[in-house]
Design an enzyme around this catalytic site. Structure first.
Site, PDB file in Angstrom:
ATOM      1  CG  HIS A  56      37.444   0.184 187.295  1.00  0.00           C
ATOM      2  ND1 HIS A  56      38.862   0.099 186.812  1.00  0.00           N
ATOM      3  CD2 HIS A  56      37.827   0.681 188.156  1.00  0.00           C
ATOM      4  CE1 HIS A  56      40.018   0.227 188.022  1.00  0.00           C
ATOM      5  NE2 HIS A  56      38.886   0.666 189.242  1.00  0.00           N
ATOM      6  CD  GLU A  58      38.558  -0.871 181.583  1.00  0.00           C
ATOM      7  OE1 GLU A  58      37.963  -0.038 182.991  1.00  0.00           O
ATOM      8  OE2 GLU A  58      39.915  -0.607 181.926  1.00  0.00           O
ATOM      9  CB  CYS A  86      43.427  -1.495 185.932  1.00  0.00           C
ATOM     10  SG  CYS A  86      41.701  -2.402 186.261  1.00  0.00           S
ATOM     11  CB  CYS A  89      39.589  -3.315 183.460  1.00  0.00           C
ATOM     12  SG  CYS A  89      38.552  -3.079 184.456  1.00  0.00           S
TER      13      CYS A  89
END
Length: 152
Positions: A56, A58, A86, A89
């Site tokens: 992801h 992040e 999410c 993260c």
């Protein structure tokens, strides 16, 4: 409270999200700022390219920031991301001791910074982050809508 520096950092994250979109990835971009406001980590979603569920934006940005500091602790750093993080993260940001999270669009399906959960401000945890939400949210939401309209 949102600042001009937050908007500038979000514009950098939006540029990264556009890069993800060009590569066929979900267009999410993130940057990590050091305490002086200098970008020390950049990332965008690369799950498809890397065949990695953890790629992801992040996570990519926090890994780069940690490498830049030669330290896993990102205390006093700010994570700026185009989409609400999410649970993975948000949890990683707390493990890294991120002090501040700035995000654009809310994620009603998987958001863990206020929408479905509020991992980063849970009083049961030893570390909490300040959150600034909705920064350039329309721009971030439009990129996501463009991607999902193409893929439906």
């Amino acid at each position: 409270m949102e600042s001009q520096a937050d908007r500038e950092a979000m514009n950098s994250a939006l540029d990264l999200a556009r890069s993800a979109l060009k590569l066929g990835e979900v267009p999410v971009g993130a940057v990590v700022l050091n305490p002086d406001g200098v970008i020390i980590g950049r990332g965008f979603n690369t799950r498809e390219a890397d065949h990695d569920p953890m790629s992801h934006a992040e996570i990519v940005a926090m890994r780069q920031a940690a490498a830049s500091l030669n330290n896993w602790r990102l205390d006093q750093c700010t994570l700026v991301v185009t989409l609400e993080p999410c649970t993975m993260c948000a949890g990683t940001a707390m493990q890294a001791r991120i002090s501040r999270i700035v995000f654009g669009a809310f994620d009603d399906k998987a958001g863990a910074v206020g929408s479905l959960w509020d991992v980063v401000r849970d009083r049961r945890l030893p570390h909490r982050a300040v959150v600034v939400s909705g920064v350039l949210a329309q721009d971030a939401a439009e990129l996501l809508a463009e991607f999902f309209n193409r893929h439906r």
